[in-house]
Motif scaffolding. Sequence first.
Motif, PDB file in Angstrom:
ATOM      1  N   UNK A   1     -13.468 -17.388  46.403  1.00 42.01           N
ATOM      2  CA  UNK A   1     -12.761 -16.324  46.236  1.00 42.01           C
ATOM      3  C   UNK A   1     -13.370 -15.704  44.747  1.00 42.01           C
ATOM      4  N   UNK A   2     -13.297 -14.276  44.930  1.00 37.28           N
ATOM      5  CA  UNK A   2     -13.976 -13.499  43.855  1.00 37.28           C
ATOM      6  C   UNK A   2     -12.725 -13.181  42.830  1.00 37.28           C
ATOM      7  N   UNK A   3     -13.122 -13.101  41.497  1.00 38.25           N
ATOM      8  CA  UNK A   3     -11.921 -13.027  40.634  1.00 38.25           C
ATOM      9  C   UNK A   3     -12.752 -12.062  39.449  1.00 38.25           C
ATOM     10  N   UNK A   4     -11.866 -11.035  39.161  1.00 37.68           N
ATOM     11  CA  UNK A   4     -11.903  -9.864  38.050  1.00 37.68           C
ATOM     12  C   UNK A   4     -11.074 -10.186  36.770  1.00 37.68           C
ATOM     13  N   UNK A   5     -11.514 -10.093  35.494  1.00 38.22           N
ATOM     14  CA  UNK A   5     -10.631 -10.571  34.420  1.00 38.22           C
ATOM     15  C   UNK A   5     -10.716  -9.255  33.564  1.00 38.22           C
TER      16      UNK A   5
ATOM     17  N   UNK B   1      -7.407 -10.260  30.169  1.00 32.12           N
ATOM     18  CA  UNK B   1      -6.305 -11.320  30.565  1.00 32.12           C
ATOM     19  C   UNK B   1      -5.691 -10.926  31.884  1.00 32.12           C
ATOM     20  N   UNK B   2      -5.853  -9.876  32.628  1.00 32.36           N
ATOM     21  CA  UNK B   2      -5.112  -9.510  33.684  1.00 32.36           C
ATOM     22  C   UNK B   2      -6.195  -9.840  34.905  1.00 32.36           C
ATOM     23  N   UNK B   3      -5.861 -10.689  35.866  1.00 34.05           N
ATOM     24  CA  UNK B   3      -6.747 -11.012  36.856  1.00 34.05           C
ATOM     25  C   UNK B   3      -6.350 -10.424  38.273  1.00 34.05           C
ATOM     26  N   UNK B   4      -7.438 -10.134  38.948  1.00 37.36           N
ATOM     27  CA  UNK B   4      -7.319  -9.711  40.172  1.00 37.36           C
ATOM     28  C   UNK B   4      -8.156 -10.494  41.075  1.00 37.36           C
ATOM     29  N   UNK B   5      -7.812 -10.772  42.211  1.00 37.66           N
ATOM     30  CA  UNK B   5      -8.308 -11.720  43.258  1.00 37.66           C
ATOM     31  C   UNK B   5      -8.854 -11.125  44.677  1.00 37.66           C
TER      32      UNK B   5
END
Length: 115
Positions: A94-98, A101-105
Amino acid sequence: QVQLVESGGGLVQPGGSLRLSCVVSTSIFSFNSMAWYRQAPGAKRELVAHILNGGVTTYADSVKGRFTISGDNAKNTVYLQMNSLKPEDTAVYYCNANQRGLHYWGKGTLVTVSS
């Protein structure tokens, strides 16, 4: 609405290589950091590799020296180059963007390492 789309997974033999891509719907500069996680069957999701906005990278001990995380700002894409793959690397990645503090997946891409 931020969207992350992973690709590049598949079936590979032990010792082989794959490169995962994560295309982001907005500039990756807008995030504090990007990361790749993985989740094997029956296991918890774990951090594999992490890259800060300034380019500093960290890796899980299990992948150090084999995996490399990088970003291409012009393409809004983050990559995970995976070499010397082992059966224990089999998982959904999985790719994650921070963003502060708000995380997107992303939805993940399956990597299977098997002979």
